[in-house]
Design an enzyme around this catalytic site. Structure first.
Site, PDB file in Angstrom:
ATOM      1  N   ASP A 186      41.862  38.740  31.108  1.00  0.00           N
ATOM      2  CA  ASP A 186      42.900  37.968  31.864  1.00  0.00           C
ATOM      3  C   ASP A 186      43.947  38.114  33.127  1.00  0.00           C
ATOM      4  O   ASP A 186      44.186  37.039  33.800  1.00  0.00           O
ATOM      5  CB  ASP A 186      44.967  38.634  30.981  1.00  0.00           C
ATOM      6  N   SER A 189      47.936  40.909  35.951  1.00  0.00           N
ATOM      7  CA  SER A 189      48.511  40.467  36.711  1.00  0.00           C
ATOM      8  C   SER A 189      48.528  40.746  37.977  1.00  0.00           C
ATOM      9  O   SER A 189      48.981  40.776  39.379  1.00  0.00           O
ATOM     10  CB  SER A 189      50.332  39.942  36.416  1.00  0.00           C
ATOM     11  N   GLY A 221      50.761  41.284  29.868  1.00  0.00           N
ATOM     12  CA  GLY A 221      50.062  41.038  31.192  1.00  0.00           C
ATOM     13  C   GLY A 221      49.385  41.341  32.470  1.00  0.00           C
ATOM     14  O   GLY A 221      49.755  41.342  33.593  1.00  0.00           O
ATOM     15  N   GLY A 222      50.589  42.968  32.258  1.00  0.00           N
ATOM     16  CA  GLY A 222      51.573  43.874  33.894  1.00  0.00           C
ATOM     17  C   GLY A 222      50.614  43.944  34.611  1.00  0.00           C
ATOM     18  O   GLY A 222      50.420  43.796  35.934  1.00  0.00           O
ATOM     19  N   GLY A 223      49.253  44.889  33.963  1.00  0.00           N
ATOM     20  CA  GLY A 223      48.010  45.660  34.522  1.00  0.00           C
ATOM     21  C   GLY A 223      47.090  44.323  35.379  1.00  0.00           C
ATOM     22  O   GLY A 223      46.738  44.651  36.574  1.00  0.00           O
ATOM     23  N   LYS A 247      53.115  37.218  31.622  1.00  0.00           N
ATOM     24  CA  LYS A 247      52.838  35.672  31.316  1.00  0.00           C
ATOM     25  C   LYS A 247      52.951  36.402  29.164  1.00  0.00           C
ATOM     26  O   LYS A 247      52.801  36.869  28.763  1.00  0.00           O
ATOM     27  CB  LYS A 247      50.728  35.778  31.239  1.00  0.00           C
TER      28      LYS A 247
END
Length: 286
Positions: free
Chosen positions: A142, A110, A106-108, A17
């Site tokens: 998030d 997501s 926002g990898g974690g 994101k």
């Protein structure tokens, strides 16, 4: 309880994101911050693979540098869903990691959202999207936007979401080789915490900023260098608390041309902005 028939070769997308702006309007008594931001997804991200287990164990099958399994948000999401559902089921989880850690993409979060959505389906636990978003909030502010899968105007700590329809431009995302601590940035004494409240019209008129940029670039000079370079290519902004910087283009070809000029010390990729997450598209087809 019947398990849905998926194999470990089915890739569940966990997209990146972007924060298209970020204002902090107040510091709350619980130490968190009230903010306003605008989320849009990218057609680029991690992929997760799940194999349900009947013994209740959650096992991450591959190592991720710097992330112990017990700290991995995907593992934590699976365990939390299992606890709340009472299903007594587990899963083997494999993560193909493409998004940087500490990159502001926002990898974690997501990964956690994709785990909730996927295992809710694979375990047939029956939670609604709204219920999964509420569960996700326990893992991070998030996570709900990734669960819901719609580009959104966000307020509160990021959990109050209003879907929006935005242009879907092309972005060149530049990733300096640093990992930014979100906690460090939000705890900084110089962070501006009294931004006036704004509207979507303010964003569209160019009257918004990312208030974390001066804080992050002062502590991580390479982020500042990437931001300065990006602004020489087009409209550029930092995503979230960084470290990633994105430049907006109207055409993929223009973004790809700019990518050829990215200094060798930085990673980069070109992606399309999306108002609907790839995860949402998959769920509609199941």
């Amino acid at each position: 309880m019947t398990l849905a028939p998926f194999t470990n070769e089915f890739p569940w997308p966990a997209p990146a994101k972007l924060n298209l702006f970020l204002h902090v309007t107040a510091r709350r008594v619980d130490g968190y911050h009230d903010l306003q931001t605008l989320f849009q997804f990218l057609d680029h991200g991690d992929s997760l693979f799940f194999v349900p287990r009947g013994d209740g164990k959650v096992v991450r099958q591959n190592a991720l540098p710097g992330i112990a399994p017990e700290d991995d948000l995907a593992v934590r999401a699976a365990k939390l869903l299992g606890k709340l559902s009472g299903a007594g089921l587990g899963a083997d989880i494999r993560i193909e990691k493409r998004l940087p850690i500490g990159g502001g993409l926002g990898g974690g979060s997501s990964n956690a959202a994709t785990t909730l959505v996927a295992l809710n389906r694979l375990w047939n636990t029956g939670f609604t999207t709204a219920e999964l978003a509420e569960i996700g909030l326990k893992l991070g502010a998030d996570v709900p936007v990734f669960v819901r899968g719609l580009a959104s105007w966000a307020e509160g700590v990021g959990e109050r979401l209003a879907p929006v329809e935005m242009p879907e431009p092309w972005y060149l995302v530049v990733v300096p080789e640093v990992s930014v601590s979100t906690r460090e940035i939000f705890e900084a004494t110089e962070l501006k915490r009294d931004c006036p409240r704004v509207t979507l019209d303010d964003y569209l008129a160019g009257r918004t900023v990312n208030v974390c940029e001066p804080v992050t670039t002062a502590r991580y000079p390479e982020v500042g260098q990437a931001l300065e370079w990006g602004r020489q290519q087009g409209p550029a902004r930092m995503s979230g608390t960084g470290a990633s910087v994105y430049v907006t283009f109207t055409e993929r070809a223009l973004a790809s041309q700019a990518q050829k000029r990215v200094p060798a010390q930085w990673k980069s990729f070109v992606a399309r902005g999306l108002n609907r997450s790839p995860l949402t598209a998959i769920m509609r087809g199941l």
